[in-house]
Write a protein that holds these residues in place. Structure first.
Motif, PDB file in Angstrom:
ATOM      1  N   GLY A 407       0.803  -1.900   0.070  1.00 17.35           N
ATOM      2  CA  GLY A 407      -0.065  -0.041   0.340  1.00 17.35           C
ATOM      3  C   GLY A 407       0.828   1.130   0.220  1.00 17.35           C
ATOM      4  N   TRP A 408       1.821   1.703   0.146  1.00 17.48           N
ATOM      5  CA  TRP A 408       2.896   2.418   0.118  1.00 17.48           C
ATOM      6  C   TRP A 408       2.521   2.877  -0.670  1.00 17.48           C
ATOM      7  CZ3 TRP A 408       2.181   2.774   5.505  1.00 17.48           C
ATOM      8  CH2 TRP A 408       2.752   1.703   5.683  1.00 17.48           C
ATOM      9  N   HIS A 409       2.999   2.379  -1.994  1.00 20.30           N
ATOM     10  CA  HIS A 409       3.700   3.230  -3.456  1.00 20.30           C
ATOM     11  C   HIS A 409       2.238   3.175  -3.690  1.00 20.30           C
ATOM     12  CE1 HIS A 409       7.195   2.181  -3.758  1.00 20.30           C
ATOM     13  NE2 HIS A 409       8.063   1.409  -3.834  1.00 20.30           N
ATOM     14  N   GLU A 410       1.037   3.184  -3.338  1.00 15.21           N
ATOM     15  CA  GLU A 410      -0.473   3.461  -3.313  1.00 15.21           C
ATOM     16  C   GLU A 410      -0.168   4.693  -2.449  1.00 15.21           C
ATOM     17  OE1 GLU A 410       0.166  -0.639  -4.996  1.00 15.21           O
ATOM     18  OE2 GLU A 410       0.831   0.590  -3.764  1.00 15.21           O
ATOM     19  N   LEU A 411      -0.347   5.167  -1.889  1.00 12.49           N
ATOM     20  CA  LEU A 411       0.032   6.282  -0.856  1.00 12.49           C
ATOM     21  C   LEU A 411       0.032   7.276  -1.915  1.00 12.49           C
ATOM     22  CD1 LEU A 411      -1.565   7.722   1.288  1.00 12.49           C
ATOM     23  CD2 LEU A 411       0.294   6.658   3.129  1.00 12.49           C
ATOM     24  N   VAL A 412       1.245   7.111  -1.949  1.00 12.63           N
ATOM     25  CA  VAL A 412       2.398   8.441  -2.493  1.00 12.63           C
ATOM     26  C   VAL A 412       1.696   8.411  -3.614  1.00 12.63           C
ATOM     27  CG1 VAL A 412       4.095   8.640  -2.909  1.00 12.63           C
ATOM     28  CG2 VAL A 412       4.352   7.240  -1.163  1.00 12.63           C
TER      29      VAL A 412
END
Length: 533
Positions: A407-412
């Protein structure tokens, strides 16, 4: 006391030749490194990304200090070195340092077996046991404090084993120095080594080996330990002991799963892999009961003390993990001392080694993500086993150890879309506030390639780093609050995005707000935004 000798121990252990054991230990260590390189390549290709804590450590590494709210300085320094040498795009490279720490653990297990009187076979089976233990496979597969802990603990144990057998004061001096430096570095890595050292000290006082504490070099060792750990202590004093405040807040919350004595012991069994219990449990028994191990009895007593201490404090089950390599080494010595016949010894080594390797193959997906998320869930159902997380949270598809990689790249990317949809004059005054260090670290680690401003947060060391000049005039806010709650703090807020990655942890689901006109500036409200948990 003579310049060349001290009072000799009651009996000496006849040790095998060291050279063959070193070569075997180096071979096992090399296999360990290769295993983690290969499995990390596989994991990244299956879609598993960087772990939440790794991002935080990398950001701490960009802001080197003598301490942080939730860790001493060593992990930040290791992250800085790793990021400088390898970057964080290829996870196998970023995680090479943990793999090397795991290799050092394997090597030291062989040295411990030798120091306890074991030969090549005893060292080999002990190292194999450590190599297949689930908790070690897990902690050595990513960047964290936990991969370094066993190295410092084992060096302390090895030093004590050598000291109780030493007949020359020069040897005593050298090993006390090793112990002092190792203990000090251990404190600069993770404070939990203090509980190990206290347990060992009490155990020494309860056994005849208390005699070694009369040496002047014991005092020198303590002084070295304090000097090495002093920078972090001074940092703690300067910031009014934030780590103690953090530990107190965690202890008085419902964040961690609290296990009873039987559940705690069951967790040890599963944590190390059920098939290894024969090895490490025999090691504990041998140290406690064998005549051949009487000069090492304090190590067995230390285990019982440490175990009772963690149970009483409701510590996490893996807090005991760094000490087990000592008992794997002792178990290897015990098994081959009890098996007198050479043919039986070889048969024992071969059969048990095959058993351990097969067990490791079956359980590897629970320690390292070598199956896709869907395949992992199917594998759980097939075996009828679900790993127990150490923190309380709502049900998730994946265990937390895996879910925190999604989920981190999607959040950014979402935050970037929101930010760049604003007019250029608004972008200049817009900041980002994140609800926890994972979200803030993702923005600060990956955000520069999107042209994003620095994120702030009140969580852990982000609170100490402060609001970085943001007033709250216009902010992108990442948290799980309702719109009604957000409007208590801002003149107006609107939902600009939704975090809903299906594999991420529950607290990584929620709204992303675009807010205007904070009613109190961040500087005025910063104390109330502190979150140490």
């Amino acid at each position: 006391m003579s310049a060349t000798a001290i009072s000799a121990p009651p009996s000496s252990t006849r040790r095998s030749s060291l050279s063959p054991i070193i070569w075997i230990a180096l071979l096992f260590a090399a296999i360990k490194v290769i295993l983690h390189i290969v499995t990390n390549i596989v994991a990244q290709r299956l879609g598993y990304g960087i772990f939440r804590d790794e991002m935080y450590y990398l950001i701490c590494g960009q802001r080197l200090a003598f301490g942080y709210v939730d860790q001493p300085p060593m992990i930040a320094l290791a992250a800085r070195v790793s990021d400088t040498l390898f970057g964080h795009e290829h996870l196998w490279a970023m995680r090479l340092i943990p793999a090397l720490a795991g290799a050092a653990k394997i090597f030291l297990t062989g040295m411990l077996a030798w120091a306890l009187g074991g030969g090549r076979r005893a060292a080999a089976i002990a190292m194999l046991g450590v190599m297949v233990a689930g908790v070690y496979l897990g902690v050595d597969s990513f960047l964290s404090m936990n991969c370094f802990d066993p190295v410092f603990w084992m060096l302390c144990a090895l030093a004590l084993i050598m000291i109780v057998q030493a007949e020359r004061e020069e040897t005593v001096r050298n090993w006390w120095i090793v112990l002092g430096v190792s203990a000090g570095l251990g404190m600069e890595n993770k404070i939990s080594i203090v509980f190990f050292l206290v347990s060992v000290l009490i155990a020494l006082l309860l056994t005849p080996q208390r005699r070694i504490l009369a040496s002047k070099w014991f005092a020198v060792s303590v002084l070295l330990m304090v000097l090495v750990a002093l920078p972090n202590l001074l940092w703690q004093i300067h910031y009014h002991f934030p780590t103690l405040e953090w530990l107190h807040d965690v202890q008085n919350s419902d964040k961690d799963v609290k296990l009873g004595p039987l559940a705690f012991m069951k967790a040890q069994w599963f944590m190390l892999h059920p098939f290894t219990v024969l090895l490490w449990a025999c090691g504990v028994i041998w140290l406690l009961a064998s005549k051949a191990a009487r000069q090492f009895r304090f190590l067995g007593v230390a285990y019982l003390i440490f175990l009772a201490l963690l149970m009483a404090m409701h510590g996490k089950d893996y807090y005991l993990a760094p000490i087990y390599s000592v008992y794997f080494a002792a178990g290897g010595v015990a098994l081959f001392s009890w098996a007198r016949d050479r043919v039986w010894k070889n048969a024992l080594l071969g059969a048990y080694a095959v058993f351990l390797i097969w067990g490791c193959y079956r359980s590897l997906p629970f320690s390292i993500p070598v199956l896709s998320p869907n395949d992992f869930v199917a594998y759980e159902k097939k075996l009828g086993f679900t790993p127990q997380d150490t923190e309380n949270h709502d049900a998730t598809i994946l265990p937390q150890f895996y879910a925190d990689r999604f989920g981190w790249h999607e959040l950014v990317a979402q935050v970037s879309t929101i930010y760049h949809s604003l007019p250029p004059d608004e972008q200049k005054i817009t900041g980002i506030f994140a609800g926890n260090y994972g979200e803030a670290s993702a923005i600060n680690l990956f955000g520069p390639q999107y042209g994003l401003p620095e994120a702030i947060s009140g969580h852990q060391n982000y609170w100490i780093w402060g609001p970085r000049g943001y007033t709250g005039q216009e902010m992108i806010v990442i948290n799980g609050s309702t719109p009604e709650k957000m409007n208590e703090y801002y003149a107006s807020c609107k939902i600009a995005g939704v975090r809903d990655h299906p594999l991420a942890m529950p607290w990584e689901h929620g709204n992303i707000y675009l807010c205007y006109g904070r009613k109190k500036t961040y500087a005025a409200d910063w104390n109330d935004l502190k979150q140490y948990h």
